[in-house]
Design a protein around this motif. Structure first.
Motif, mmCIF file in Angstrom:
data_model
loop_
_atom_site.group_PDB
_atom_site.id
_atom_site.type_symbol
_atom_site.label_atom_id
_atom_site.label_comp_id
_atom_site.label_asym_id
_atom_site.label_seq_id
_atom_site.Cartn_x
_atom_site.Cartn_y
_atom_site.Cartn_z
ATOM 1 N N ILE A 1 26.633 39.771 -5.138
ATOM 2 C CA ILE A 1 25.231 40.145 -4.349
ATOM 3 C C ILE A 1 24.394 40.999 -5.179
ATOM 4 C CG2 ILE A 1 24.290 41.224 -2.294
ATOM 5 C CD1 ILE A 1 26.870 40.152 -0.520
ATOM 6 N N LYS A 2 24.821 41.994 -5.869
ATOM 7 C CA LYS A 2 24.020 42.827 -6.589
ATOM 8 C C LYS A 2 23.654 42.073 -7.983
ATOM 9 C CE LYS A 2 26.238 47.325 -5.847
ATOM 10 N NZ LYS A 2 27.604 48.316 -6.258
ATOM 11 N N GLY A 3 24.465 41.079 -8.392
ATOM 12 C CA GLY A 3 24.019 40.406 -9.404
ATOM 13 C C GLY A 3 22.811 39.448 -9.135
ATOM 14 N N SER A 4 22.942 38.809 -7.908
ATOM 15 C CA SER A 4 21.784 37.816 -7.434
ATOM 16 C C SER A 4 20.890 38.600 -7.041
ATOM 17 C CB SER A 4 22.533 37.246 -6.288
ATOM 18 O OG SER A 4 23.706 36.383 -6.351
ATOM 19 N N ILE A 5 20.634 39.810 -6.643
ATOM 20 C CA ILE A 5 19.516 40.560 -6.245
ATOM 21 C C ILE A 5 18.770 41.134 -7.616
ATOM 22 C CG2 ILE A 5 18.674 43.043 -5.508
ATOM 23 C CD1 ILE A 5 20.910 42.821 -3.025
ATOM 24 N N GLU A 6 19.735 41.531 -8.654
ATOM 25 C CA GLU A 6 18.938 41.741 -10.088
ATOM 26 C C GLU A 6 18.439 40.542 -10.592
ATOM 27 O OE1 GLU A 6 22.048 43.546 -12.208
ATOM 28 O OE2 GLU A 6 22.152 45.473 -10.982
ATOM 29 N N GLU A 7 19.218 39.523 -10.526
ATOM 30 C CA GLU A 7 18.349 38.335 -11.026
ATOM 31 C C GLU A 7 17.081 37.939 -10.355
ATOM 32 O OE1 GLU A 7 19.590 33.583 -11.600
ATOM 33 O OE2 GLU A 7 21.337 34.878 -11.008
ATOM 34 N N GLN B 1 15.131 40.083 -8.840
ATOM 35 C CA GLN B 1 14.143 40.798 -9.301
ATOM 36 C C GLN B 1 13.469 40.637 -10.426
ATOM 37 O OE1 GLN B 1 16.062 44.453 -8.930
ATOM 38 N NE2 GLN B 1 15.311 44.801 -6.764
ATOM 39 N N GLN B 2 14.469 40.105 -11.417
ATOM 40 C CA GLN B 2 13.808 39.844 -12.713
ATOM 41 C C GLN B 2 13.239 38.420 -12.881
ATOM 42 O OE1 GLN B 2 17.443 39.539 -15.174
ATOM 43 N NE2 GLN B 2 17.813 41.713 -15.465
ATOM 44 N N LEU B 3 13.493 37.488 -11.861
ATOM 45 C CA LEU B 3 12.803 36.249 -11.966
ATOM 46 C C LEU B 3 11.241 36.608 -11.209
ATOM 47 C CD1 LEU B 3 15.409 33.933 -10.927
ATOM 48 C CD2 LEU B 3 14.418 33.830 -13.277
ATOM 49 N N THR B 4 11.474 37.500 -10.182
ATOM 50 C CA THR B 4 10.176 37.510 -9.500
ATOM 51 C C THR B 4 9.076 38.518 -10.135
ATOM 52 O OG1 THR B 4 10.869 39.198 -8.200
ATOM 53 C CG2 THR B 4 11.090 37.007 -7.237
ATOM 54 N N PRO C 1 7.490 38.802 -13.201
ATOM 55 C CA PRO C 1 6.229 37.948 -13.749
ATOM 56 C C PRO C 1 5.238 37.582 -12.546
ATOM 57 C CG PRO C 1 8.111 37.144 -14.696
ATOM 58 C CD PRO C 1 8.565 38.041 -13.588
ATOM 59 N N ASN C 2 5.925 37.190 -11.316
ATOM 60 C CA ASN C 2 4.834 36.738 -10.207
ATOM 61 C C ASN C 2 4.255 37.909 -9.661
ATOM 62 O OD1 ASN C 2 5.152 34.148 -10.781
ATOM 63 N ND2 ASN C 2 7.248 33.975 -9.224
ATOM 64 N N LYS C 3 5.221 39.075 -9.733
ATOM 65 C CA LYS C 3 4.517 40.240 -8.845
ATOM 66 C C LYS C 3 3.508 40.844 -9.961
ATOM 67 C CE LYS C 3 6.285 44.899 -8.044
ATOM 68 N NZ LYS C 3 7.106 45.796 -8.082
ATOM 69 N N ALA C 4 3.601 40.818 -10.960
ATOM 70 C CA ALA C 4 2.493 41.394 -11.961
ATOM 71 C C ALA C 4 1.443 40.554 -11.925
ATOM 72 C CB ALA C 4 3.077 41.448 -13.354
ATOM 73 N N ARG C 5 1.321 39.110 -12.117
ATOM 74 C CA ARG C 5 0.499 38.315 -11.668
ATOM 75 C C ARG C 5 -0.309 38.448 -10.508
ATOM 76 N NH1 ARG C 5 0.040 33.730 -9.345
ATOM 77 N NH2 ARG C 5 2.068 33.368 -8.906
ATOM 78 N N LEU C 6 0.391 38.526 -9.380
ATOM 79 C CA LEU C 6 -0.324 38.847 -8.102
ATOM 80 C C LEU C 6 -0.861 40.012 -7.961
ATOM 81 C CD1 LEU C 6 2.672 37.831 -5.491
ATOM 82 C CD2 LEU C 6 0.311 36.538 -6.034
#
Length: 121
Positions: free
Chosen positions: A79-85, A87-90, A92-97
């Motif tokens: 679960i921790k790995g999935s959350i970190e992944e 966060q990393q995937l989102t 760029p979208n966060k910065a763009r938004l």
């Protein structure tokens, strides 16, 4: 309450109840001895069954505890790995938004200034 204390209390109560019932019924001596012997045999069988079921329950709980000790930490790590992944995937979208929101706010401020300027004749 411990299971052994509970079982001892249950056994004592059952025996006392069986004896009270046997002595309160009008029977001859031989009938009473036969009834007591039958009740004793039945109680022994029931206690053996209860003992077997308690042993099975203890074994099941032990097995479940061992499984949980192995499974829960691995699941937490997954679960921790999935959350970190995620966060990393989102990121760029966060910065763009954030950039787009800043641009929208700037455009709104300019629109408000333009409208305020047009309303002043």
């Amino acid at each position: 309450m411990k299971a052994s204390t509970f079982l001892i209390g249950l056994a004592t109560g059952s025996i006392a109840a069986a004896i009270a019932v046997l002595y309160s019924t009008p029977q001859s001596g031989s009938e009473l001895r036969t009834s007591v012997k039958s009740a004793s045999t039945d109680m022994k069988a029931k206690f053996k069954d209860v003992k077997s079921k308690v042993a099975d329950l203890k074994e099941s709980v032990s097995h479940l505890t061992k499984e949980a000790k192995l499974t829960v930490p691995a699941t937490i790590d997954d679960i921790k790995g999935s959350i970190e992944e995620w966060q990393q995937l989102t990121e760029p979208n966060k910065a763009r938004l954030e950039t787009e929101i800043a641009a929208i706010q700037t455009a709104l401020e300019e629109l408000e200034q333009t409208l305020a300027a047009q309303q002043k004749p």
